[in-house]
Design a protein around this motif. Structure first.
Motif, mmCIF file in Angstrom:
data_model
loop_
_atom_site.group_PDB
_atom_site.id
_atom_site.type_symbol
_atom_site.label_atom_id
_atom_site.label_comp_id
_atom_site.label_asym_id
_atom_site.label_seq_id
_atom_site.Cartn_x
_atom_site.Cartn_y
_atom_site.Cartn_z
ATOM 1 N N CYS A 93 0.841 -1.192 0.000
ATOM 2 C CA CYS A 93 0.000 0.000 0.000
ATOM 3 C C CYS A 93 0.879 1.246 0.000
ATOM 4 N N ILE A 94 0.232 2.372 -0.260
ATOM 5 C CA ILE A 94 0.966 3.634 -0.347
ATOM 6 C C ILE A 94 0.450 4.590 0.712
ATOM 7 N N ARG A 104 3.216 -4.008 3.425
ATOM 8 C CA ARG A 104 4.432 -3.372 2.951
ATOM 9 C C ARG A 104 4.059 -1.950 2.552
ATOM 10 N N GLY A 105 4.557 -0.981 3.295
ATOM 11 C CA GLY A 105 4.192 0.405 3.018
ATOM 12 C C GLY A 105 5.239 1.100 2.174
ATOM 13 N N LEU A 106 4.786 1.706 1.079
ATOM 14 C CA LEU A 106 5.662 2.561 0.279
ATOM 15 C C LEU A 106 5.229 3.989 0.583
ATOM 16 N N VAL A 107 6.190 4.852 0.841
ATOM 17 C CA VAL A 107 5.836 6.222 1.207
ATOM 18 C C VAL A 107 6.194 7.155 0.053
ATOM 19 N N VAL A 165 11.685 7.447 7.629
ATOM 20 C CA VAL A 165 10.995 6.365 6.923
ATOM 21 C C VAL A 165 11.941 5.200 6.635
ATOM 22 N N VAL A 166 13.121 5.506 6.101
ATOM 23 C CA VAL A 166 14.014 4.435 5.657
ATOM 24 C C VAL A 166 14.806 3.827 6.811
ATOM 25 N N LEU A 167 15.465 4.686 7.589
ATOM 26 C CA LEU A 167 16.353 4.162 8.621
ATOM 27 C C LEU A 167 15.606 3.708 9.871
#
Length: 205
Positions: free
Chosen positions: A53-54, A82-85, A104-106
């Motif tokens: 999902c986004i 699984r989240g995509l931002v 978000v990433v780290l």
């Protein structure tokens, strides 16, 4: 609430949060994918598949303060999706971008995809939906062996670490598999991959 796991998305479809009805993203998606609006998606903006999902962070969200951070953390804590931002990186929001990327990433272990505007975001969503539809017929065993380095966002993030170029970024991601595991690695674990000096730099960073 995060409605995790109870949204079934047919292939080639996108389920959008009702709040996006009439937006530029929605208009640009029309005709390229089947867009269905639903109320009650909670924190999620768009569902691309049953697993992916986004979460969309607009320029206005970034400028308005920390509410979007709470939303991301709540999503991460409550969800097995699984989240995509997707983040709008504009002249105004550019100053906030590196902080968002770090969070978000780290810290949350998700992928950040910067876009200039909603039109670009729509193109990205169409691309992701097509990729997922293509993957449906592929052999699941072959797929697992492909390293996750196909995600350029991960690779670029690793290269932002001082003293890490393309080669070391590749080695680190192959060894640790995710930015999250890389962040939690000890100096001795890092040394095995990149040697003492770089290991110390990475660990400090």
């Amino acid at each position: 609430p995060v409605t995790a796991g109870c949204v079934v998305v047919p292939y080639g479809h996108v389920i959008g949060n009702e709040k996006w009805r009439g937006s530029e993203v929605a208009q640009k998606l029309q005709g390229k994918v089947r867009l269905i609006f639903e109320d009650g998606l909670g924190l999620v903006d768009f569902h691309l598949s049953n697993r992916t999902c986004i979460l969309y962070i607009s320029e206005a969200d970034l400028v308005a303060g920390d509410e979007f951070k709470r939303r991301l953390v709540r999503f991460r804590n409550a969800s097995n999706l699984r989240g995509l931002v997707i983040v709008e990186k504009t002249q105004i929001s550019d100053q906030y971008f590196s902080a968002v990327q770090k969070l978000v990433v780290l810290e949350l272990g998700m992928v950040v995809l910067p876009v200039a505007n909603q039109g670009e975001a729509a193109q990205l969503i169409v691309q992701l939906v097509r990729e997922q539809s293509r993957d449906q017929g592929s052999n699941p065993f072959l797929r697992k062996q492909r390293p996750q380095l196909a995600e350029p966002a991960l690779f670029q993030t690793a290269q932002h670490i001082p003293g890490v170029g393309k080669t070391k970024a590749l080695l680190l991601l192959q060894h640790f598999g995710s930015i999250h595991r890389l962040c939690n690695a000890s100096v001795s674990e890092l040394e095995q991959v990149v040697g003492q000096t770089a290991a110390q730099q990475i660990h400090t960073f």
